[in-house]
Design a protein around this motif. Structure first.
Motif, PDB file in Angstrom:
ATOM      1  N   ALA A   1       0.839  -1.191   0.000  1.00  0.00           N
ATOM      2  CA  ALA A   1       0.000   0.000   0.000  1.00  0.00           C
ATOM      3  C   ALA A   1       0.878   1.246   0.000  1.00  0.00           C
ATOM      4  CB  ALA A   1      -0.924   0.006   1.220  1.00  0.00           C
ATOM      5  N   VAL A   2       0.521   2.206  -0.862  1.00  0.00           N
ATOM      6  CA  VAL A   2       1.222   3.484  -0.925  1.00  0.00           C
ATOM      7  C   VAL A   2       0.217   4.582  -0.582  1.00  0.00           C
ATOM      8  CG1 VAL A   2       2.520   5.085  -2.368  1.00  0.00           C
ATOM      9  CG2 VAL A   2       2.828   2.617  -2.666  1.00  0.00           C
ATOM     10  N   PHE A   3       0.486   5.328   0.478  1.00  0.00           N
ATOM     11  CA  PHE A   3      -0.353   6.448   0.898  1.00  0.00           C
ATOM     12  C   PHE A   3       0.223   7.730   0.301  1.00  0.00           C
ATOM     13  CE2 PHE A   3      -1.085   3.134   3.941  1.00  0.00           C
ATOM     14  CZ  PHE A   3      -2.444   3.231   4.245  1.00  0.00           C
ATOM     15  N   LEU A   4      -0.656   8.509  -0.342  1.00  0.00           N
ATOM     16  CA  LEU A   4      -0.228   9.700  -1.081  1.00  0.00           C
ATOM     17  C   LEU A   4      -0.833  10.953  -0.475  1.00  0.00           C
ATOM     18  CD1 LEU A   4      -0.798   8.231  -4.646  1.00  0.00           C
ATOM     19  CD2 LEU A   4       1.388   8.440  -3.469  1.00  0.00           C
ATOM     20  N   SER A   5      -0.014  11.978  -0.343  1.00  0.00           N
ATOM     21  CA  SER A   5      -0.499  13.291   0.079  1.00  0.00           C
ATOM     22  C   SER A   5      -0.769  14.125  -1.174  1.00  0.00           C
ATOM     23  CB  SER A   5       0.540  14.002   0.957  1.00  0.00           C
ATOM     24  OG  SER A   5       0.728  13.307   2.160  1.00  0.00           O
ATOM     25  N   TYR A   6      -1.983  14.684  -1.254  1.00  0.00           N
ATOM     26  CA  TYR A   6      -2.399  15.402  -2.460  1.00  0.00           C
ATOM     27  C   TYR A   6      -2.987  16.748  -2.062  1.00  0.00           C
ATOM     28  CZ  TYR A   6      -5.153  16.527  -6.628  1.00  0.00           C
ATOM     29  OH  TYR A   6      -5.703  17.151  -7.730  1.00  0.00           O
ATOM     30  N   CYS A   7      -2.558  17.773  -2.746  1.00  0.00           N
ATOM     31  CA  CYS A   7      -3.126  19.100  -2.518  1.00  0.00           C
ATOM     32  C   CYS A   7      -2.870  19.975  -3.748  1.00  0.00           C
ATOM     33  CB  CYS A   7      -2.547  19.753  -1.261  1.00  0.00           C
ATOM     34  SG  CYS A   7      -0.754  19.936  -1.278  1.00  0.00           S
ATOM     35  N   THR A   8      -3.727  20.970  -3.918  1.00  0.00           N
ATOM     36  CA  THR A   8      -3.555  21.938  -5.013  1.00  0.00           C
ATOM     37  C   THR A   8      -3.052  23.276  -4.468  1.00  0.00           C
ATOM     38  OG1 THR A   8      -5.920  22.460  -4.819  1.00  0.00           O
ATOM     39  CG2 THR A   8      -5.277  20.875  -6.504  1.00  0.00           C
ATOM     40  N   ILE A   9      -3.674  23.735  -3.394  1.00  0.00           N
ATOM     41  CA  ILE A   9      -3.178  24.922  -2.688  1.00  0.00           C
ATOM     42  C   ILE A   9      -2.726  24.440  -1.318  1.00  0.00           C
ATOM     43  CG2 ILE A   9      -3.721  27.224  -1.831  1.00  0.00           C
ATOM     44  CD1 ILE A   9      -5.947  27.357  -3.887  1.00  0.00           C
TER      45      ILE A   9
ATOM     46  N   THR B   1      -4.882  22.368   4.293  1.00  0.00           N
ATOM     47  CA  THR B   1      -5.261  20.950   4.356  1.00  0.00           C
ATOM     48  C   THR B   1      -4.696  20.188   3.168  1.00  0.00           C
ATOM     49  OG1 THR B   1      -7.320  21.315   3.165  1.00  0.00           O
ATOM     50  CG2 THR B   1      -7.392  21.482   5.581  1.00  0.00           C
ATOM     51  N   LYS B   2      -4.754  18.894   3.300  1.00  0.00           N
ATOM     52  CA  LYS B   2      -4.358  17.985   2.229  1.00  0.00           C
ATOM     53  C   LYS B   2      -5.250  16.766   2.288  1.00  0.00           C
ATOM     54  CE  LYS B   2      -0.882  15.679   5.119  1.00  0.00           C
ATOM     55  NZ  LYS B   2       0.549  15.338   5.294  1.00  0.00           N
TER      56      LYS B   2
ATOM     57  N   LEU C   1      -8.734  10.681   3.139  1.00  0.00           N
ATOM     58  CA  LEU C   1      -8.679  11.250   4.477  1.00  0.00           C
ATOM     59  C   LEU C   1      -8.260  12.706   4.373  1.00  0.00           C
ATOM     60  CD1 LEU C   1      -8.855  10.674   7.554  1.00  0.00           C
ATOM     61  CD2 LEU C   1      -6.409  10.142   7.478  1.00  0.00           C
ATOM     62  N   ASP C   2      -9.100  13.600   4.864  1.00  0.00           N
ATOM     63  CA  ASP C   2      -8.764  15.028   4.923  1.00  0.00           C
ATOM     64  C   ASP C   2      -7.995  15.298   6.205  1.00  0.00           C
ATOM     65  OD1 ASP C   2     -10.081  15.778   2.497  1.00  0.00           O
ATOM     66  OD2 ASP C   2     -11.993  15.591   3.553  1.00  0.00           O
ATOM     67  N   ALA C   3      -6.871  15.992   6.085  1.00  0.00           N
ATOM     68  CA  ALA C   3      -6.008  16.183   7.246  1.00  0.00           C
ATOM     69  C   ALA C   3      -5.291  17.524   7.153  1.00  0.00           C
ATOM     70  CB  ALA C   3      -4.986  15.047   7.323  1.00  0.00           C
ATOM     71  N   PRO C   4      -4.859  18.087   8.274  1.00  0.00           N
ATOM     72  CA  PRO C   4      -4.044  19.292   8.256  1.00  0.00           C
ATOM     73  C   PRO C   4      -2.775  19.080   7.442  1.00  0.00           C
ATOM     74  CG  PRO C   4      -4.835  18.866  10.471  1.00  0.00           C
ATOM     75  CD  PRO C   4      -5.183  17.660   9.652  1.00  0.00           C
ATOM     76  N   ILE C   5      -2.260  20.127   6.840  1.00  0.00           N
ATOM     77  CA  ILE C   5      -1.159  20.018   5.899  1.00  0.00           C
ATOM     78  C   ILE C   5       0.102  19.438   6.532  1.00  0.00           C
ATOM     79  CG2 ILE C   5      -0.282  22.348   6.303  1.00  0.00           C
ATOM     80  CD1 ILE C   5      -0.579  20.545   2.889  1.00  0.00           C
ATOM     81  N   ASP C   6       0.307  19.685   7.841  1.00  0.00           N
ATOM     82  CA  ASP C   6       1.528  19.209   8.483  1.00  0.00           C
ATOM     83  C   ASP C   6       1.329  17.938   9.296  1.00  0.00           C
ATOM     84  OD1 ASP C   6      -0.093  20.352  10.352  1.00  0.00           O
ATOM     85  OD2 ASP C   6       1.501  21.436  11.407  1.00  0.00           O
ATOM     86  N   SER C   7       0.178  17.304   9.169  1.00  0.00           N
ATOM     87  CA  SER C   7      -0.105  16.112   9.979  1.00  0.00           C
ATOM     88  C   SER C   7       0.580  14.883   9.409  1.00  0.00           C
ATOM     89  CB  SER C   7      -1.618  15.876  10.065  1.00  0.00           C
ATOM     90  OG  SER C   7      -2.150  15.648   8.775  1.00  0.00           O
ATOM     91  N   VAL C   8       0.887  13.949  10.295  1.00  0.00           N
ATOM     92  CA  VAL C   8       1.528  12.681   9.921  1.00  0.00           C
ATOM     93  C   VAL C   8       0.709  11.540  10.511  1.00  0.00           C
ATOM     94  CG1 VAL C   8       3.585  11.246  10.108  1.00  0.00           C
ATOM     95  CG2 VAL C   8       3.820  13.726   9.829  1.00  0.00           C
ATOM     96  N   PHE C   9       0.398  10.548   9.685  1.00  0.00           N
ATOM     97  CA  PHE C   9      -0.351   9.376  10.124  1.00  0.00           C
ATOM     98  C   PHE C   9       0.513   8.130   9.918  1.00  0.00           C
ATOM     99  CE2 PHE C   9      -3.573  12.475   9.131  1.00  0.00           C
ATOM    100  CZ  PHE C   9      -4.516  12.314  10.143  1.00  0.00           C
TER     101      PHE C   9
END
Length: 905
Positions: A404-412, A416-417, A438-446
């Protein structure tokens, strides 16, 4: 631990932090916790007054913080320390009335000359054992254990070793010696899970508990070289641990002082250090992650990956197809699938490495390959090329083939990401996007952790909360306490999550940095707070032992480590008793006897489950399957109500793939029961299928081909094919098969014709299949993948049905027959031809040596030959006579010597 080690540990645990109390028993892992057990109570703190215990329990010294307790009656007993100040928490201890009183003890000796292990086994009573036996360090039985084992043997006791995966059984072939049985087992990696079992024999109304062990090839720890320097995590860091998924006793621990390694769950351990000058002081103290693998121990430090092995300490980079820096994470498998991984022909990766934009996989012998980049993933997922896509983390799933590959995606990318999930299958080489966002704060780590289940499921956590995604990501949410709290930090004095531990039984333990522990079960949404076991300043980690039980690992400030068994089941039952939680069913039974099943074509597996629950509860059994849609299932549910309880029984059948332990052999041929020898022989060129210009010289390899069966060339031969697996003979094969001589001989034939075999059109033959598949080697031109039968008018041309029928089975009476004009050596390979028989490519080899008297020629031929021979003889005789007469006459008329001439005086 020894008495001194226990004292040191307790002194350390009680020196600071919150007061806690715990209990223990003489039985390792709390396997026996009954009315016969001595329960040891321990209080850490300065406010202790006395123990509060029920009247039916006897405490040795009520006013001592360390004392012993015995309860004469089974049941739930409320116990707590009375202190000056706030009340301490009360535990509800479940004391059993079991008749299991004794345990098995074992030691192992390794013999590399024949790759075997001898397990020495004896019986011991935890309540009357020597300290070494209780600590697991005894090399021989104590006097009490010798007497007990001998008595049990007299009553008919004899231990056996049962393997869990392959279902094999090993027994002792020798008589007991000095109170000890000795059982020999082969060294193995794919059948390491074993259980010591005994006969149903009692002594003083007491039985022996079965004992689960993990026994594999001997594992070595990397030796510590004098003069080497410590490698550690940053000062003040929490413990960092990695273990071998299939050998949980093999663990590496990184602290902020040292790195430790063990191969026996830290009963013994060594330090891992690095050579001077290989890293700067700052780099040595900056380990961010660690992985233990068959190729060594891998450290991630300042974005660079290093390997520590028996060969030394190595920096990994471009020379091994890895980046020289910028690595942000490494991850290995969490669940053991030894049998599944070993059966696959393709390689399986050992661990993953990733940067923000690339993922790499490591294979055996330090082979790294780049799996994917974020640019490629944008194309796969049809994402905007202008958006920001980075790799958040990589994790192996509960499926043995998936990553499984978890990806962080954002435009601005300011506030959030979104976290996306894609899964890669190492067999199909395909990427599949999952219904997970999953919607999360931009600096969050899971941190993700996939559970051990049929359908994909996982939990993720940040510093404060646990997110769950079960049933193929359709059942999602945040784990909450019964009071509705999802922020676990609020319930643990603002501490943050340090570790999440999941076992094969579905238990989830969430340990906070201050050692507060929460418990949940997979596929549920609730979490409960367990009793405090360790004070809030001790650096600890929860691990799984080789017996399937949990234990605490402590790192002490003096640079040493200690372990302590943790009674997870008892702690859960204590809290459940307080919260009045009850199991919704009375019993759940099934006939699932293995962790792993193989089903081949034509085979079925019937399983049943039975759940008993109070009437009107409405429970039911769910059958889940995941993977390629090749399963055929049929269900039969029966319902019965009796005495206020309901019963549901579920039976289902499934069908799946190829077991690499399955093979065929020709009856009567063995590679073990004869003396092998190699030799060479020559095959006449006219006997070969491809008609070469020269005779063929062949080397016969006895070890590979076995011993040949010698047949008179007047005897016909029909091979009898037998099916075997790793447990031995299964059955005779009744399916169609073909044979061919591997060196290309074709001076043999078959006694049945196509017409005699019932063919309605011309059958396939080696000649026709070679003509159709000229580009393939001989062993691949004909097989199950292109087999067409000859018993239908619609599937071929009539042709010549007087040709030999070259397909054999056990009932068609087709035999191989040999040429009568010469003897020969034939090395055959046999292959199952029926496409519906097996997923496996089943082949075997056997050799035939023909011999016999060459038939005499006809009488007329012999007479003609003799006439010519006599004529030649007399001709030579007559010619010789005339030659002799000629010479004789010459010498009659010619003097033998010339007359001497006399000299005149």
């Amino acid at each position: 631990m020894s008495a001194r080690e226990v004292a040191v540990l307790l002194s350390w645990l009680s020196c600071c932090g919150l007061a806690v109390w715990r209990y223990s028993s003489n039985s390792p892992n709390y396997r026996i916790f009954s009315t016969r057990s001595t329960i040891k109570l321990e209080y850490e703190g300065t406010l202790f007054t006395e123990w509060s215990v029920p009247e039916i329990c006897f405490v040795l010294n009520k006013s001592s913080p360390r004392t012993e307790l015995r309860c004469s009656s089974p049941g739930v007993h409320a116990i707590k320390p009375i202190v000056t100040g706030p009340d301490e928490e009360e535990r509800n201890l479940f004391v059993d009335s079991s008749h299991t009183c004794f345990l098995w003890y074992y030691r192992v000796r390794h013999f590399f000359n024949n790759l075997t292990q001898v397990i020495s086994v004896w019986v011991y009573d935890p309540e009357n054992a020597d300290p070494d036996e209780l600590l697991g360090s005894a090399e021989e039985p104590s006097i009490n254990s010798i007497v007990l084992s001998t008595q049990m043997a007299t009553l008919g006791q004899k231990p056996t070793i049962h393997t869990i995966l392959k279902r094999k059984t090993y027994v002792s072939n020798e008589k007991m010696k000095k109170g000890t049985w000795h059982i020999m087992v082969p060294m193995t990696r794919d059948d390491a899970l074993k259980e010591i079992r005994g006969n149903q024999v009692t002594f003083q109304d007491c039985f022996i508990a079965d004992f689960l062990i993990v026994l594999t090839f001997p594992l070595l720890t990397i030796p510590e070289i004098p003069g080497s320097l410590p490698i550690s995590s940053p000062r003040g860091s929490q413990l960092m641990v990695s273990w071998d998924a299939c050998v949980v006793a093999s663990v590496v621990l990184v602290t902020d002082m040292e790195t430790f390694q063990t191969n026996d769950s830290f009963r013994t351990w060594t330090r891992i250090r690095v050579p001077p000058g290989s890293l700067s002081d700052a780099e040595r103290r900056s380990v961010a992650d660690v992985i233990v693998s068959r190729d060594g121990v891998f450290f991630l430090t300042n974005g660079v990956l290093y390997q520590k092995s028996f060969r030394g300490f190595l920096k990994l980079g471009r020379i091994l197809n890895l980046p020289n820096g910028g690595i942000i994470g490494i991850s290995s498998r969490k669940w053991c699938w030894v049998k599944y991984l070993s059966k696959a022909k393709e390689r399986r990766s050992n661990f993953a490495v990733w940067t923000e934009n690339e993922v790499y996989l490591e294979y055996i012998l330090l082979k790294f390959t780049r799996l994917v980049t974020t640019t490629e993933l944008k194309n796969i997922l049809n994402l905007s090329v202008t958006a920001t896509l980075t790799i958040h983390s990589v994790e192996y799933t509960g499926h043995p083939l998936e990553i499984a590959v978890f990806l962080s995606y954002c435009t601005i990318c300011t506030v959030t990401k979104k976290i996306f999930l894609v899964i890669y299958n190492e067999d199909t080489k395909q990427w599949v996007s999952q219904e997970f966002t999953l919607d999360a704060p931009i600096d969050s780590v899971f941190v993700p952790y996939f559970i051990f289940s049929a359908l994909p499921g996982l939990i993720l956590w940040n510093k404060h909360s646990i997110y769950y995604c079960y049933h193929n990501f359709t059942f999602t949410g945040i784990l909450q306490t019964p009071a509705g709290h999802g922020n676990l930090s609020m319930l643990s004095n603002d501490s943050i999550i340090h570790e999440v531990f999941i076992d094969y039984y579905g238990n989830i333990l969430i340990k906070m940095e201050n050692n507060v522990i929460f418990h949940s079960k997979i596929n549920t949404r609730d979490v409960v707070k367990l009793h405090l076991w360790t004070n809030n300043t001790t650096r600890a980690f929860i691990l799984l032992s080789t017996s399937g039980y949990t234990y605490f690992l402590y790192a002490l400030d003096n640079g040493t480590i200690q372990i302590q068994d943790y009674p997870l089941s008892l702690e859960i039952r204590s809290v459940a008793f307080t919260t009045k939680d009850k199991c919704p069913y009375m019993a759940f039974h099934n006939n699932v006897a293995r962790v792993f099943y193989f089903l081949d074509k034509g085979e079925t597996l019937t399983l049943w489950t039975q759940i008993i629950y109070p009437e009107n509860t409405g429970l039911y059994v769910v059958v889940e399957s995941y993977g390629p849609k090749i399963l055929e299932e049929s269900h039969d549910i029966s319902f019965e109500a009796a005495f206020g309880h309901c019963t549901k029984t579920l039976v289902f059948q499934i069908a799946v793939g190829c077991d690499d332990k399955k093979f065929i052999a020709v009856k009567g041929f063995s590679k073990k029961e004869c003396h092998h020898h190699d030799f060479s022989y020559v095959i006449e060129k006219s006997y070969l299928r491809h008609q070469p210009s020269k005779n063929l010289k062949v080397r016969y390899i006895g070890k590979k081909y076995g011993c040949p069966l010698r047949l008179d060339f007047t005897e016909k031969f029909q091979p009898v094919i037998q099916l075997f697996d790793d447990n031995g003979y299964v059955k005779d094969v009744g399916a169609n098969f073909i044979v061919w001589e591997i060196h290309g001989r074709d001076d043999y034939s078959f006694n049945n014709t196509m017409a005699q075999s019932g063919c309605l059109h011309e059958a396939q033959t080696w000649k026709s299949m070679i003509e159709l598949n000229k580009h393939l080697p001989l062993e691949e031109v004909w097989g199950p993948e292109n087999y067409i039968h000859c018993f239908s008018y619609a599937m071929g041309k009539p042709g010549d049905l007087d040709q030999p029928y070259e397909i054999i089975n056990s009932s068609n009476g087709n035999h191989i027959f040999w040429p009568l004009g010469h003897s020969g050596m034939y090395v055959f390979r046999v292959k199952i031809l029926d496409p519906n028989y097996s997923f496996c490519n089943l082949t075997a080899m056997f050799a035939i040596e023909t011999f016999g008297l060459i038939p005499s020629p006809s009488v007329y031929l012999v007479a003609a030959f003799l006439f010519v021979l006599m004529l030649l003889f007399f001709t030579i005789l007559i010619l010789s006579y005339f030659q002799y007469v000629k010479i004789y006459r010459q010498y009659i008329y010619k003097p033998l010597h010339n007359p001497r001439k006399h000299k005149k005086n």
